[in-house]
Design a protein around this motif. Structure first.
Motif, PDB file in Angstrom:
ATOM      1  N   TYR A  98      10.152   8.087   3.867  1.00 40.07           N
ATOM      2  CA  TYR A  98      10.285   9.601   4.731  1.00 40.07           C
ATOM      3  C   TYR A  98      10.692   9.033   6.094  1.00 40.07           C
ATOM      4  CZ  TYR A  98       8.235  11.885   0.678  1.00 40.07           C
ATOM      5  OH  TYR A  98       7.705  12.050  -0.559  1.00 40.07           O
ATOM      6  N   LEU A  99      10.155   7.868   6.705  1.00 42.87           N
ATOM      7  CA  LEU A  99      10.238   7.600   8.107  1.00 42.87           C
ATOM      8  C   LEU A  99      11.626   6.592   8.046  1.00 42.87           C
ATOM      9  CD1 LEU A  99       6.935   6.499   9.443  1.00 42.87           C
ATOM     10  CD2 LEU A  99       8.270   8.715  10.116  1.00 42.87           C
TER      11      LEU A  99
ATOM     12  N   PRO B 167       5.588   4.340 -10.350  1.00 46.49           N
ATOM     13  CA  PRO B 167       4.246   3.949 -10.284  1.00 46.49           C
ATOM     14  C   PRO B 167       3.588   4.829  -9.136  1.00 46.49           C
ATOM     15  CG  PRO B 167       5.307   1.872  -9.998  1.00 46.49           C
ATOM     16  CD  PRO B 167       6.438   2.983  -9.800  1.00 46.49           C
ATOM     17  N   PHE B 168       4.331   5.490  -7.994  1.00 46.53           N
ATOM     18  CA  PHE B 168       3.413   6.075  -6.963  1.00 46.53           C
ATOM     19  C   PHE B 168       3.627   7.597  -7.174  1.00 46.53           C
ATOM     20  CE2 PHE B 168       4.377   1.992  -4.987  1.00 46.53           C
ATOM     21  CZ  PHE B 168       3.369   1.854  -4.496  1.00 46.53           C
TER      22      PHE B 168
ATOM     23  N   PRO C 219       0.950  -1.293  -0.079  1.00 46.26           N
ATOM     24  CA  PRO C 219       0.104   0.163   0.166  1.00 46.26           C
ATOM     25  C   PRO C 219       0.859   1.356   0.034  1.00 46.26           C
ATOM     26  CG  PRO C 219      -0.574  -1.501   1.724  1.00 46.26           C
ATOM     27  CD  PRO C 219       0.684  -2.243   1.072  1.00 46.26           C
ATOM     28  N   ARG C 220       0.192   2.303  -0.562  1.00 46.46           N
ATOM     29  CA  ARG C 220       1.017   3.500  -0.503  1.00 46.46           C
ATOM     30  C   ARG C 220       1.450   4.026   0.817  1.00 46.46           C
ATOM     31  NH1 ARG C 220       0.690   8.052  -4.137  1.00 46.46           N
ATOM     32  NH2 ARG C 220      -0.358   6.702  -5.468  1.00 46.46           N
ATOM     33  N   GLU C 221       1.119   3.847   1.701  1.00 50.80           N
ATOM     34  CA  GLU C 221       1.447   4.164   3.265  1.00 50.80           C
ATOM     35  C   GLU C 221       2.749   3.498   3.477  1.00 50.80           C
ATOM     36  OE1 GLU C 221      -1.863   2.824   2.796  1.00 50.80           O
ATOM     37  OE2 GLU C 221      -2.713   4.879   2.588  1.00 50.80           O
ATOM     38  N   VAL C 222       2.681   2.168   3.230  1.00 50.50           N
ATOM     39  CA  VAL C 222       4.052   1.584   3.194  1.00 50.50           C
ATOM     40  C   VAL C 222       5.270   2.134   2.733  1.00 50.50           C
ATOM     41  CG1 VAL C 222       5.083  -0.693   3.182  1.00 50.50           C
ATOM     42  CG2 VAL C 222       2.732  -0.714   3.888  1.00 50.50           C
TER      43      VAL C 222
END
Lengths: 275, 273
Positions: A216-217, A237-238, A207-210
């Motif tokens: 960033y993290l 792709p993102f 998923p995008r969050e991962v």
């Protein structure tokens, strides 16, 4: 303390100390050459089965997350080489908890060599070259799909160096947790070994969050994902900015800063068990 | 069946209980382990989902079954001590130091003693590092639940998984009697167990030939067999056959352990302990 008046002299002293301690352990290992070479070859075979599992997945699909087997081998090779080199360089950092409990860390504090250098060089395992060789072999198998140019070669070299630094920092950051809880070493594995595992797959399956978190993290995506997009000439792709493909050294540099802070906090937190 | 059997059983129960309590003292390590198992469970779940999106019936599994397989694997890898650990590590250490001589002259079966200790450990790891990550998996991905018979068969299969794994680890640890140091064999074992237990990829996804071999090996008892029972792939007679194969391996391997131990005892005596 030491003749380390300038930062440059300090670093030179640290590198020299690391090398001397590591050399000691290499000599010790070489005292049993048969055992050394068996372990080295064993390391290749162990990690070989790791890639076989991915290869077997491709007996059921033609592409995976939009990537071919060789493209994934490229991602796999790059993360593996960086991770295994870092793993060899950090040595015993993972075992901080054990050193705290045994009191060995106290002994290290009294020596005129930075504690981190001593921990990393302690029990230096040259036989891990076997695992690095497996990563190189997978990468070499994948390399022909890239249309190599001087620019791509430069990105590759920068990515490799940055990748080693990034994984080295991840090892150190998450090992410092053991200054607080000495027997929680497994948390670090989730980020170190887990980090290497997650980067073996194309980011498109997550998923995008991962993917955001890995950018960033905990900037593991800069170890192989963004550089490989450039090597393969693919668009993200993102939809991340194009310059991310060249930003691996920047990510590594930021992480070095964070690591320095965290490590100092950890050492300050350290209280001897008295054993 | 009363008489001499009863004190033996309570002795083994006591050994298992002590072993359970020994592991339960490392709370931080357990919590850390649950976290790590969960992280790997999440990574592998996404990896499997991507595979099953391309091929919705790979290996004869549906996507939700494949994800459930991931979490069963994470739940069982510590329970069966897939990467070694457990009472067999103590055994290897005691062989190395020579303390094993003391064990051999105790009026208790060495095999029974270490098996009881390992079952106690397995129960602790199942209750903590098995159940907790599975709850995480159920909340995040939703897992397939078994029938009542399937659940019962699963539990029986898990106990047998620990016994088979114990016997295999015991044999590798016993190599220390001859090699003095069992580190090399132990690394080899963890590699074979990881690949052939179904942890990295369900064995049913292996190509023909390799699959049949893998399913027949004792490592299939570790994760593949309990998982297939949970997922309802083995029902009725098929389930009995699957559990039967586990029993067969358990008996054959434990008998081999006993033979090896007898040979080793003679060696210890010759060496003078």
């Amino acid at each position: 303390m030491v003749d380390a008046d300038t930062p440059a002299a300090y670093v030179a002293h640290a590198v020299r100390s690391y090398w001397l301690i590591a050399l000691l352990w290499i000599r010790a290992a070489m005292a049993y050459p048969v055992s050394f070479w068996t372990m080295l070859v064993g390391g290749v075979l162990i990690t070989f089965l790791d890639f076989v599992a991915i290869w077997l997945m491709f007996t059921h699909v033609d592409t995976y997350g939009g990537f071919t087997l060789r493209e994934i081998a490229l991602l796999y090779g790059l993360t593996s080489i960086a991770f295994r080199i870092a793993d060899m360089l950090v040595g015993s950092v993972e075992k901080i908890g054990r050193y705290v409990r045994s009191g060995d860390l106290d002994a290290m504090m009294t020596k005129p060599v930075p504690v981190l250098v001593q921990l990393c060089a302690d029990r230096f395992e040259l036989r891990r070259l076997g695992q690095i060789a497996q990563g190189l072999a997978v990468f070499a198998w994948a390399a022909p799909i890239v249309e190599w140019s001087p620019q791509r070669l430069a990105v590759l070299v920068l990515a490799l160096v940055s990748g080693v630094v990034i994984y080295f920092c991840v090892f150190v950051i998450f090992s410092t947790i053991q200054f607080w809880t000495t027997d929680a070493s497994e948390v670090a594995s989730a980020f170190t070994y887990g980090g290497n595992t997650i980067m073996q797959y194309p980011m498109t399956i997550f998923p995008r969050e991962v993917v955001r978190s890995l950018t960033y993290l905990l900037p593991l995506a800069f170890v192989n994902w963004y550089p490989c997009l450039f090597l393969l000439g693919r668009t993200d792709p993102f939809g991340s900015p194009d310059w991310f493909r060249f930003a691996s050294p920047l990510a590594a540099l930021v992480l070095v800063g964070v690591t320095t802070l965290v490590w100092r906090q950890g050492l300050r937190r350290y209280r001897s068990t008295g054993s | 069946m009363s008489g001499p059997l009863h004190p033996q059983i309570s002795l083994y129960a006591a050994i298992a209980t002590r072993s359970f309590r020994r592991y339960s003292t490392y709370t931080a390590a357990t919590l850390a382990g649950i976290f790590t198992n969960s992280v790997f469970g999440i990574i592998l779940s996404f990896a499997y989902l991507a595979l099953w999106e391309q091929n919705p019936s790979a290996g004869g599994y549906e996507a939700d079954q494949a994800v459930t397989f991931v979490w069963i694997g994470q739940a069982l890898l510590m329970t069966v001590a897939l990467w070694s650990g457990g009472s067999t590590d103590d055994l290897a250490e005691r062989i190395r130091t020579g303390d094993i001589a003391v064990d051999l002259y105790r009026p208790v079966s060495v095999l029974g003693w270490y098996l009881a200790a390992d079952l106690g450990r397995g129960l602790y790891h199942f209750a903590t590092r098995g159940v907790a990550p599975a709850i995480v998996g159920a909340l995040l991905f939703g897992l397939v639940t078994p029938s009542v018979v399937g659940a019962a068969g699963f539990l029986v299969s898990v106990v047998l998984a620990v016994v088979v794994s114990f016997a295999v680890r015991f044999l590798f640890a016993a190599s220390a009697f001859w090699l003095l140091d069992a580190t090399g064999p132990r690394v080899l074992l963890s590699v074979l167990a990881t690949f052939f237990s179904g942890l990295t990829l369900p064995l049913n996804l292996f190509p023909d030939g390799l699959r049949q071999v893998a399913l027949a090996l004792p490592f299939a008892s570790y994760i593949q067999t309990p998982a297939d029972i949970w997922l309802g792939r083995h029902t009725g007679l098929d389930m009995i056959a699957a559990i039967g194969l586990q029993v067969l391996w358990a008996v054959v391997l434990l008998a081999t352990c006993a033979l090896v131990l007898r040979a080793a005892t003679r060696k210890v005596v010759v060496q003078g302990g």
